[in-house]
Write a protein that holds these residues in place. Structure first.
Motif: not given
Length: 413
Positions: A48-59
């Motif tokens: 969940t943390v990694l999902l949020g990080v990647f979503g914030a950085y690219t999404g």
């Protein structure tokens, strides 16, 4: 696509994605012992943390992008390729290291490393379809993923290890990933692939990662930390309790995503803030009613939802329900601040996210797992009070002629 249809597809897609996460945890709880569910929850929390990080950085930078259609199509391809490549570069070495470490949690983390490009790549494609103004394609992908993950987990036997459940869950996203990749290629064929801008210093994703870190990941990682140094069952208990409030997370996300353009149609600022306060009251009341309904569930029905984790999760319902009511008020307070002066939200996120972590740790020291849940509730209450206090202050400044001018507000990229 008409605006109303696009909004409906976007809300439905968010609901399907949230429902998938909820049902994954429910299925894992029913298939696992209390100890194994705690291990699964810890690993899923890392995801969940990694999902949020990647979503914030690219999404998030992707969906805010403005410009020519050709540039947008190239940015979508680049974001998906970057996400898959970066997640593979992170997941593969992590899997190798974790395979050398004994223990069920380490093996589950190794499986997460192997499936990371699949699950994060599928999520990146959702952002790409949103940027291309084709949210119905994201909805199709997420519905397929929901059907696949439920089918894969439904054939697992009780007592399946956390590593097996993580592997089955991750690979079940592969059909949705392949379908989405084919659809994306159809709409972006020939677009230029540019990965360099996402690595530059001025990339917007860096700021969004900081905001995510202080607003979300801090609390989740602190739960993991307390589970590691204190009672490992803390992770499963808190995760099980918050899983039951998953539908409210969908409402909160929809409010922050679609609230500004809808509330912006109200010309008068005072009426706009009142409407936001009314939305806060409605969401808080919904949270209270949802918590009451869960508290009245018979034990048999609760065990059907969460299995052996139900007794510990049920004991936390008063605290978690109160926390979500406070979160409703705080979410709408942040929404009001973004309409008045978006520069004021980051400091509140930093201060009160850390405050919530401190309250949770102090509550755990004083009262164990229930104390930690009430500590999180107190942190949400303080954050809600701070946001609306800041809203009132900005309103007074505006009334006195000292409000922030429109030119001072940050513009979309």
């Amino acid at each position: 696509m008409r605006a109303r249809t696009a909004i409906l597809c976007s809300v439905a897609d968010q609901g399907v994605a949230a429902l998938t996460n909820i049902l994954v945890l429910v299925a894992a709880a029913r298939l696992s012992t209390v100890a194994d569910f705690a291990r699964f929850s810890a690993v899923y929390l890392v995801f969940t943390v990694l999902l949020g990080v990647f979503g914030a950085y690219t999404g998030q930078p992707l969906v805010l992008r403005r410009g020519a259609e050709e540039d947008t199509r190239g940015a979508c391809r680049s974001a998906v390729v970057f996400t898959v490549g970066a997640s593979a570069a992170l997941g593969a070495p992590s899997a190798v290291v974790c395979l050398m470490v004994p223990g069920d949690t380490a093996r589950a983390l190794a499986m997460l490393g192997l499936v990371l490009p699949v699950v994060l790549g599928q999520d990146a494609l959702r952002y790409a379809f949103s940027a291309l103004q084709r949210p119905h394609l994201a909805l199709i992908s997420d519905v397929l993923r929901l059907l696949c993950v439920l089918g894969a987990l439904s054939v697992q036997e009780y007592g399946a290890t956390p590593a097996r459940l993580i592997l089955v869950w991750g690979l079940s996203a592969l059909p949705a990933l392949l379908l989405s990749a084919v659809l994306l290629h159809r709409w972006t064929a020939g677009a230029t692939l540019l990965l360099g801008p996402m690595l530059r210093r001025g990339h917007l994703g860096r700021r969004f990662v900081v905001e995510f870190g202080v607003g979300n990941a801090t609390g989740q990682l602190s739960v993991l930390g307390l589970g590691a140094v204190g009672n490992p069952l803390l992770v499963g208990a808190l995760r099980g309790a918050t899983t039951l409030f998953g539908p409210l997370n969908v409402l909160f996300t929809s409010a922050t995503s679609f609230g500004p353009p809808l509330l912006g149609r109200i010309g008068d600022e005072r009426r706009r803030i009142r409407a936001t306060a009314g939305l806060a009251a409605a969401l808080a009341a919904t949270a209270a009613l949802w918590a009451t309904a869960l508290a009245l569930l018979p034990e048999r029905a609760g065990r059907e939802l969460l299995g052996d984790t139900w007794p510990t999760a049920a004991a936390l319902l008063p605290a978690t329900g109160s926390q979500y009511a406070a979160m409703a008020v705080g979410t709408c307070g942040l929404l009001a601040l973004r309409m008045l002066d978006p520069r004021t939200t980051l400091s509140i996120q930093v201060v009160f996210s850390l405050t919530a972590v401190g309250f949770m740790a102090g509550g755990y020291a004083l009262g164990g797992v229930p104390g930690a849940a009430w500590g999180l509730c107190l942190g949400s209450l303080c954050k809600a009070a701070a946001t609306w206090t800041r809203v009132a202050g900005l309103r007074r400044r505006t009334a006195a002629g000292e409000g922030v001018s429109a030119d001072a507000l940050p513009s979309a990229p």
